[in-house]
Scaffold this motif. Structure first.
Motif, PDB file in Angstrom:
ATOM      1  N   ASN A  89     -29.042 -16.827 -10.203  1.00  0.00           N
ATOM      2  CA  ASN A  89     -28.061 -17.481  -9.325  1.00  0.00           C
ATOM      3  C   ASN A  89     -26.765 -16.669  -9.272  1.00  0.00           C
ATOM      4  O   ASN A  89     -26.157 -16.505  -8.220  1.00  0.00           O
ATOM      5  CB  ASN A  89     -27.740 -18.896  -9.840  1.00  0.00           C
ATOM      6  CG  ASN A  89     -28.882 -19.872  -9.587  1.00  0.00           C
ATOM      7  OD1 ASN A  89     -29.758 -19.603  -8.776  1.00  0.00           O
ATOM      8  ND2 ASN A  89     -28.886 -20.994 -10.281  1.00  0.00           N
TER       9      ASN A  89
ATOM     10  N   VAL B 203     -25.128 -28.529  -8.837  1.00  0.00           N
ATOM     11  CA  VAL B 203     -23.996 -28.016  -9.602  1.00  0.00           C
ATOM     12  C   VAL B 203     -24.534 -27.028 -10.643  1.00  0.00           C
ATOM     13  O   VAL B 203     -25.629 -27.230 -11.186  1.00  0.00           O
ATOM     14  CB  VAL B 203     -23.265 -29.186 -10.311  1.00  0.00           C
ATOM     15  CG1 VAL B 203     -22.024 -28.686 -11.030  1.00  0.00           C
ATOM     16  CG2 VAL B 203     -22.884 -30.254  -9.307  1.00  0.00           C
TER      17      VAL B 203
ATOM     18  N   THR C  82     -32.641 -21.134  -8.760  1.00  0.00           N
ATOM     19  CA  THR C  82     -33.073 -22.523  -8.937  1.00  0.00           C
ATOM     20  C   THR C  82     -34.129 -22.898  -7.890  1.00  0.00           C
ATOM     21  O   THR C  82     -35.098 -23.596  -8.191  1.00  0.00           O
ATOM     22  CB  THR C  82     -31.849 -23.464  -8.845  1.00  0.00           C
ATOM     23  OG1 THR C  82     -30.924 -23.061  -9.854  1.00  0.00           O
ATOM     24  CG2 THR C  82     -32.234 -24.907  -9.069  1.00  0.00           C
TER      25      THR C  82
ATOM     26  N   SER D 139     -25.269 -21.884 -17.471  1.00  0.00           N
ATOM     27  CA  SER D 139     -24.392 -22.524 -16.498  1.00  0.00           C
ATOM     28  C   SER D 139     -23.748 -21.465 -15.609  1.00  0.00           C
ATOM     29  O   SER D 139     -22.949 -20.659 -16.082  1.00  0.00           O
ATOM     30  CB  SER D 139     -23.311 -23.322 -17.225  1.00  0.00           C
ATOM     31  OG  SER D 139     -22.324 -23.729 -16.309  1.00  0.00           O
ATOM     32  N   SER D 140     -24.112 -21.487 -14.326  1.00  0.00           N
ATOM     33  CA  SER D 140     -23.492 -20.502 -13.434  1.00  0.00           C
ATOM     34  C   SER D 140     -22.022 -20.867 -13.208  1.00  0.00           C
ATOM     35  O   SER D 140     -21.211 -20.011 -12.894  1.00  0.00           O
ATOM     36  CB  SER D 140     -24.245 -20.374 -12.111  1.00  0.00           C
ATOM     37  OG  SER D 140     -24.504 -21.616 -11.553  1.00  0.00           O
TER      38      SER D 140
ATOM     39  N   ILE E 141     -24.771 -26.316 -13.678  1.00  0.00           N
ATOM     40  CA  ILE E 141     -24.690 -26.716 -15.092  1.00  0.00           C
ATOM     41  C   ILE E 141     -26.087 -26.610 -15.710  1.00  0.00           C
ATOM     42  O   ILE E 141     -27.079 -26.577 -14.982  1.00  0.00           O
ATOM     43  CB  ILE E 141     -24.169 -28.173 -15.239  1.00  0.00           C
ATOM     44  CG1 ILE E 141     -24.997 -29.118 -14.342  1.00  0.00           C
ATOM     45  CG2 ILE E 141     -22.701 -28.268 -14.911  1.00  0.00           C
ATOM     46  CD1 ILE E 141     -24.752 -30.577 -14.585  1.00  0.00           C
TER      47      ILE E 141
ATOM     48  N   MET F 226     -28.286 -20.973  -4.719  1.00  0.00           N
ATOM     49  CA  MET F 226     -28.986 -20.998  -6.004  1.00  0.00           C
ATOM     50  C   MET F 226     -30.414 -20.508  -5.805  1.00  0.00           C
ATOM     51  O   MET F 226     -31.387 -21.272  -5.917  1.00  0.00           O
ATOM     52  CB  MET F 226     -28.991 -22.409  -6.570  1.00  0.00           C
ATOM     53  CG  MET F 226     -27.628 -22.886  -6.962  1.00  0.00           C
ATOM     54  SD  MET F 226     -27.732 -24.061  -8.293  1.00  0.00           S
ATOM     55  CE  MET F 226     -26.020 -24.265  -8.689  1.00  0.00           C
TER      56      MET F 226
ATOM     57  N   GLY G 252     -29.251 -28.459 -14.229  1.00  0.00           N
ATOM     58  CA  GLY G 252     -28.907 -29.033 -12.924  1.00  0.00           C
ATOM     59  C   GLY G 252     -30.111 -29.071 -11.984  1.00  0.00           C
ATOM     60  O   GLY G 252     -30.283 -30.006 -11.210  1.00  0.00           O
TER      61      GLY G 252
HETATM   62  N1  ASP Z   1     -28.460 -23.927 -14.773  1.00  0.00           N
HETATM   63  C1  ASP Z   1     -28.432 -23.584 -13.375  1.00  0.00           C
HETATM   64  C2  ASP Z   1     -27.082 -23.009 -13.013  1.00  0.00           C
HETATM   65  O1  ASP Z   1     -26.138 -23.263 -13.714  1.00  0.00           O
HETATM   66  C3  ASP Z   1     -28.751 -24.746 -12.510  1.00  0.00           C
HETATM   67  C4  ASP Z   1     -30.184 -25.144 -12.734  1.00  0.00           C
HETATM   68  O2  ASP Z   1     -30.456 -25.929 -13.620  1.00  0.00           O
HETATM   69  O3  ASP Z   1     -31.041 -24.620 -12.031  1.00  0.00           O
HETATM   70  O4  ASP Z   1     -26.960 -22.318 -12.034  1.00  0.00           O
END
Ligand code: ASP
Length: 410
Positions: A379, A337, A298, A261-262, A339, A295, A342
């Motif tokens: 990210n 977001v 991502t 989670s960033s 998470i 991101m 995400g």
């Molecule tokens: N987990 C990544 C983040 O928190 C978001 C994603 O699922 O790409 O930046």
């Protein structure tokens, strides 16, 4: 031994615990999932800090900047660096996925019971959603862009009349110090939490690494680490000390890697850029806005996934189609977001846009947690480096910053 351990710097402690966690995960396997609530406790504690940190940090930071117009100027540069990183991520994605063709000849079945649920938002919807109807609701929902909107407005207005409201300025300054103290107390347990999260991730998802998706996973790791390395190089190209940057950014980056989670890594990332000499107001603004709109990791993941899924279905995608997908991924990422997972949620939209079956998301769902780790790390690298680079271009980095030393010194 305990004394020696405590004298180690936090990033080193985190790395050691993550390696131990990895080994425990390999040997203990799936059983470790019973410990998930403990890992979640840490993630929730640092996510709680996000909400607490932003307002006082932005208000006290903005008030300490002599020239408020500077924020707009540097903000535009930060966003320009984000755009550059998206293009870089798209390029690396297209090159790697065509070079290694991870999906060609695959025989993977979509997990039973998997159904696709679309998530999408137009750009104008996104823009209008930045303004909250009710600021309390924005904080309760943890809506980062709305929180940022309220904080920046509050900070700008406080700055404009700061001579008339010294008590307000002092209040936010002191509140900021208290919250930073809370954060550092929570971060004391971060090495153990990171190790635990690593053990759980490997224990639960480990066997998938060895399966049919091995090349896909490898591309994700190679690509994301390559992009993170490019961030370091760009910091170097902007005339700063790459080693100092890398060593300091490791802490939020590993938090991001293990929590996936960033958003959870945001408080540590704010600390990272301010430690590296970026003025607090600009640092908080840059990495917070980057947390939602930037991101690169991502977008790389999504671009690779779409082409990979097309390959797995035996569908040929032209280079132009791939470029369109990679750039659309970047646009889509603006509203995501930070998470866990995400990026997976909106992948179906991209697939549908590219004329591919959205159910293709099911092909990678089993390994998503494993490939979420490096993309979240990347990210966080992107947010920190863009903020640092833009600040350097505007001559805002503190004169005693380790980034400005020719040789790295501890
Ligand atoms: N987990 C990544 C983040 O928190 C978001 C994603 O699922 O790409 O930046």
């Amino acid at each position: 031994m305990w004394k020696k351990w405590n004298s180690l710097n936090l990033s080193v402690q985190i790395i050691i615990c993550v390696i131990i966690g990895f080994l425990i995960g390999v040997f203990a396997g799936e059983e470790l999932s019973v410990l998930s609530p403990l890992g979640d406790m840490f993630i929730k504690a640092i996510q709680m800090m996000v909400i607490l940190i932003i307002v006082p940090s932005i208000v006290s930071g903005f008030c300490s900047v002599d020239n408020p117009a500077q924020l707009g100027k540097t903000g535009v540069k930060i966003i320009a660096v984000f755009a550059f990183m998206y293009v870089l991520a798209a390029t690396v994605a297209i090159v790697l996925v065509n070079l290694f063709k991870p999906g060609v000849g695959m025989q993977i079945v979509i997990p039973e019971g998997y159904t696709y649920e679309p998530v999408s938002q137009t750009f104008l919807q996104l823009l209008s959603s930045i303004v909250p109807k009710n600021p309390v609701q924005a904080f309760a929902d943890g809506n980062l862009l709305q929180i940022l909107f309220v904080s920046v407005l509050l900070a700008c207005c406080t700055t404009l009349i700061k001579d008339k409201v010294p008590a307000v300025v002092t209040f936010f300054d002191q509140l900021n110090s208290v919250i930073m103290k809370m954060l550092s107390a929570i971060m004391r347990v971060s090495p153990y939490a990171a190790g635990l999260l690593m053990a759980i991730a490997i224990g639960v998802n480990g066997p998938a690494i060895l399966g049919d998706l091995a090349i896909f996973i490898l591309i994700m790791y190679v690509g994301q680490f390559l992009l993170a390395f490019c961030n370091v190089l760009v910091v170097g190209a902007a005339g700063m000390n790459m080693v100092a940057y890398f060593r300091r950014v490791l802490e939020p980056a590993i938090i991001a890697f293990t929590t996936r989670s960033s958003l959870a890594a945001l408080p540590a990332n704010i600390e990272c850029v301010t430690d590296l000499g970026v003025p607090r107001g600009i640092g908080t603004f840059g990495v917070t806005i980057g947390n939602t709109i930037n991101m690169g990791g991502t977008s790389f993941y999504q671009a690779v996934c779409v082409v990979f899924i097309a390959q797995a279905y035996g569908i040929e995608m032209s280079l132009t189609q791939q470029i369109i997908v990679a750039l659309s991924a970047a646009v889509l990422c603006v509203s995501l977001v930070g998470i866990p997972g995400g990026g997976l949620a909106s992948l179906g939209v991209l697939l549908a846009g590219a004329g591919l079956p959205p159910e293709g998301v099911g092909l990678i769902i089993a390994v998503d947690a494993i490939v979420d780790m490096p993309r979240t790390l990347n990210n966080v690298f992107g947010d920190a480096s863009a903020t640092i680079i833009a600040s350097k271009l505007d001559g805002l980095i503190a004169a005693d910053s380790p980034l400005l030393r020719r040789k790295y010194k501890k």
